[in-house]
Design an enzyme around this catalytic site. Structure first.
Site, mmCIF file in Angstrom:
data_model
loop_
_atom_site.group_PDB
_atom_site.id
_atom_site.type_symbol
_atom_site.label_atom_id
_atom_site.label_comp_id
_atom_site.label_asym_id
_atom_site.label_seq_id
_atom_site.Cartn_x
_atom_site.Cartn_y
_atom_site.Cartn_z
ATOM 1 C CD GLN A 1 119.418 83.469 -2.299
ATOM 2 O OE1 GLN A 1 118.422 83.426 -3.027
ATOM 3 N NE2 GLN A 1 120.368 84.355 -2.496
ATOM 4 C CE1 TYR B 1 125.524 92.279 8.743
ATOM 5 C CE2 TYR B 1 126.152 92.698 6.465
ATOM 6 C CZ TYR B 1 125.563 93.109 7.642
ATOM 7 O OH TYR B 1 125.013 94.366 7.724
ATOM 8 C CB THR C 1 131.228 86.699 -2.858
ATOM 9 O OG1 THR C 1 130.622 87.643 -3.723
ATOM 10 C CG2 THR C 1 132.223 87.432 -1.980
ATOM 11 C CG ASP C 2 130.393 88.097 -7.760
ATOM 12 O OD1 ASP C 2 129.934 87.897 -6.621
ATOM 13 O OD2 ASP C 2 129.778 88.766 -8.619
ATOM 14 C CE1 TYR D 1 128.572 89.133 1.511
ATOM 15 C CE2 TYR D 1 129.245 89.763 -0.712
ATOM 16 C CZ TYR D 1 128.756 88.816 0.173
ATOM 17 O OH TYR D 1 128.440 87.555 -0.294
ATOM 18 C CE LYS E 1 131.450 85.292 1.542
ATOM 19 N NZ LYS E 1 130.791 84.189 2.305
ATOM 20 C CD1 TRP F 1 126.308 88.729 -9.544
ATOM 21 C CD2 TRP F 1 124.903 89.043 -11.265
ATOM 22 N NE1 TRP F 1 126.694 89.866 -10.210
ATOM 23 C CE2 TRP F 1 125.857 90.080 -11.272
ATOM 24 C CE3 TRP F 1 123.925 89.020 -12.253
ATOM 25 C CZ2 TRP F 1 125.850 91.093 -12.225
ATOM 26 C CZ3 TRP F 1 123.926 90.022 -13.224
ATOM 27 C CH2 TRP F 1 124.876 91.049 -13.200
HETATM 28 N N1 NAP Z 1 123.410 85.977 -2.538
HETATM 29 C C1 NAP Z 1 124.341 86.180 -3.457
HETATM 30 O O1 NAP Z 1 124.112 86.816 -4.487
HETATM 31 C C2 NAP Z 1 125.726 85.604 -3.258
HETATM 32 C C3 NAP Z 1 126.701 85.839 -4.246
HETATM 33 C C4 NAP Z 1 127.968 85.293 -4.072
HETATM 34 C C5 NAP Z 1 128.256 84.547 -2.944
HETATM 35 N N2 NAP Z 1 127.312 84.359 -2.005
HETATM 36 C C6 NAP Z 1 127.658 83.575 -0.813
HETATM 37 O O2 NAP Z 1 126.864 82.403 -0.823
HETATM 38 C C7 NAP Z 1 126.635 81.970 0.522
HETATM 39 C C8 NAP Z 1 125.150 81.747 0.737
HETATM 40 O O3 NAP Z 1 124.482 82.978 0.539
HETATM 41 P P1 NAP Z 1 122.901 83.098 0.503
HETATM 42 O O4 NAP Z 1 122.549 83.964 -0.644
HETATM 43 O O5 NAP Z 1 122.277 81.749 0.634
HETATM 44 O O6 NAP Z 1 122.680 83.938 1.848
HETATM 45 P P2 NAP Z 1 121.371 84.154 2.729
HETATM 46 O O7 NAP Z 1 120.156 83.671 2.005
HETATM 47 O O8 NAP Z 1 121.428 85.560 3.193
HETATM 48 O O9 NAP Z 1 121.609 83.165 3.962
HETATM 49 C C9 NAP Z 1 122.597 83.454 4.914
HETATM 50 C C10 NAP Z 1 122.588 82.372 5.946
HETATM 51 O O10 NAP Z 1 123.565 82.737 6.934
HETATM 52 C C11 NAP Z 1 122.944 82.671 8.217
HETATM 53 N N3 NAP Z 1 123.572 83.602 9.135
HETATM 54 C C12 NAP Z 1 123.645 84.950 9.021
HETATM 55 N N4 NAP Z 1 124.254 85.459 10.107
HETATM 56 C C13 NAP Z 1 124.575 84.414 10.905
HETATM 57 C C14 NAP Z 1 125.211 84.279 12.160
HETATM 58 N N5 NAP Z 1 125.622 85.346 12.845
HETATM 59 N N6 NAP Z 1 125.370 83.050 12.670
HETATM 60 C C15 NAP Z 1 124.933 81.957 11.999
HETATM 61 N N7 NAP Z 1 124.323 82.000 10.812
HETATM 62 C C16 NAP Z 1 124.145 83.222 10.278
HETATM 63 C C17 NAP Z 1 121.489 83.018 7.956
HETATM 64 O O11 NAP Z 1 120.691 82.631 9.057
HETATM 65 P P3 NAP Z 1 119.238 83.300 9.308
HETATM 66 O O12 NAP Z 1 118.304 82.578 8.391
HETATM 67 O O13 NAP Z 1 118.983 83.030 10.760
HETATM 68 O O14 NAP Z 1 119.368 84.755 8.982
HETATM 69 C C18 NAP Z 1 121.248 82.211 6.695
HETATM 70 O O15 NAP Z 1 121.059 80.848 7.003
HETATM 71 C C19 NAP Z 1 127.254 83.052 1.420
HETATM 72 O O16 NAP Z 1 128.552 82.667 1.782
HETATM 73 C C20 NAP Z 1 127.342 84.266 0.499
HETATM 74 O O17 NAP Z 1 128.376 85.149 0.900
HETATM 75 C C21 NAP Z 1 126.039 84.858 -2.137
#
Ligand code: NAP
Length: 295
Positions: free
Chosen positions: A11, A62, A102-103, A126, A130, A151
């Site tokens: 996303q 992940y 992440t938080d 998780y 991180k 979030w």
């Molecule tokens: N979502 C939250 O609320 C949140 C909060 C704080 C921080 N974050 C951080 O923000 C960042 C972006 O998160 P997001 O919400 O955009 O996550 P997301 O929508 O789950 O996207 C994760 C991405 O990582 C890729 N990925 C997963 N496993 C992989 C692997 N083994 N090799 C290569 N690529 C892989 C996925 O590819 P596929 O499309 O092929 O699965 C996807 O492109 C992350 O670092 C997350 O930890 C997220």
């Protein structure tokens, strides 16, 4: 400028692609999981050396917080080990790395916004993975900017809290939502714009280190849900919902423990971005408008 984006299908990754493509004189390479799987640590360096980027943005992770409790090793490889390998390759190619964290590295018991310098203490696998990723990047001594956020939701990617609420609100008259976890909802559009500015929009680059970025304001998941339904109703989205019931964390048990309070202080990053991020409710309104246009 040559920019490599890892995790472009997530996303945040989708929003980053849009923001980066709008920058003139920027050559963007996006590596999907099929092209670079972060579980294959031995392939990371050669993939990066082939592209010779000046900037690497790692938005891949992940992110299945509950499943990570049962898949600790996998989460640790992708979130904990791979970022260190990416950072070492970035260092050796003279590239700057921008990595997203992440938080959930915090315990959530501080009661006032977390500073970048506050001690970390993840409550779940998780968060642990991180934090390990942050530590591996710092140990690699690369030119790295680590952006902790919280979030996150956007119109792109597979799923998130906003999309879940819209689905439940269209199906049911009542939704029960946790009201004792506090944080800041952060729209991928604002986050992607901030990361793009950090990557290539500054005359003087931001110093390497850890920074916090979220939208401004504070909310519980319950507050967030109420706002989602109010804004969705204002846009005429289909809703059967009549009641949103606040519940406690103990009434909604999950495999992973979550921090009760994970508001991030963003004062360190704002001077570089020309001021604070928009309020979370503004981001939500824009995201819902975007989602409606996509439907
Ligand atoms: N979502 C939250 O609320 C949140 C909060 C704080 C921080 N974050 C951080 O923000 C960042 C972006 O998160 P997001 O919400 O955009 O996550 P997301 O929508 O789950 O996207 C994760 C991405 O990582 C890729 N990925 C997963 N496993 C992989 C692997 N083994 N090799 C290569 N690529 C892989 C996925 O590819 P596929 O499309 O092929 O699965 C996807 O492109 C992350 O670092 C997350 O930890 C997220």
């Amino acid at each position: 400028m040559r920019v490599l984006l890892i995790g472009g299908t997530g996303q945040l990754g989708e929003a980053l692609q849009r923001a980066l493509q709008a920058v003139p004189a920027l050559t963007l390479t996006v590596l999907t999981r099929q092209e670079l799987n972060l579980t294959q640590l031995g392939q990371v360096r050669s993939a990066i050396e082939r592209i010779k980027p000046e900037i690497i943005i790692n938005a891949a992770a992940y992110t299945a917080v509950d499943r990570a409790e049962a898949e600790r090793d996998l989460a640790m490889t992708i979130n904990g080990k791979a970022p260190g390998v990416v950072a070492a390759a970035a260092r050796d190619c003279d590239a700057r790395l921008i990595h997203i964290s992440t938080d959930y590295v915090f315990a959530g018991d501080k009661g006032s916004p977390y500073l970048e310098t506050d001690p970390t203490h993840p409550l779940n696998a998780y968060g642990e993975s991180k934090r390990a990723g942050e530590q591996a990047i710092l140990a690699a001594e690369a030119d790295a900017v680590i952006v902790r956020t919280a979030w996150v939701y956007g119109a792109g990617g597979k799923g998130n809290f906003v999309k879940t609420m819209l689905r439940l609100g269209a199906e049911r008259p009542e939704v029960r939502v946790v009201a004792d976890q506090i944080g800041t909802p952060t729209w991928t559009g604002d986050l992607a714009r901030a990361i793009t500015t950090i990557a290539c929009g500054m005359d003087t680059p931001i110093p390497a280190g850890i920074y916090h970025y979220t939208n401004s304001g504070v909310a519980s998941w319950y507050d967030f849900a109420i706002a989602i339904f109010e804004e969705a109703a204002a846009l005429g989205m289909p809703l059967r919902l009549q009641r949103v019931v606040p519940i406690t964390t103990s009434e909604y048990p999950t495999p992973a423990r979550r921090p009760a309070y994970s508001v991030l202080a963003w004062g360190k990053i704002t001077p570089y971005l020309g001021g604070p991020a928009p309020h979370w409710r503004q981001g939500l309104r824009t995201m819902l408008g975007e989602l409606q246009n996509l439907r």
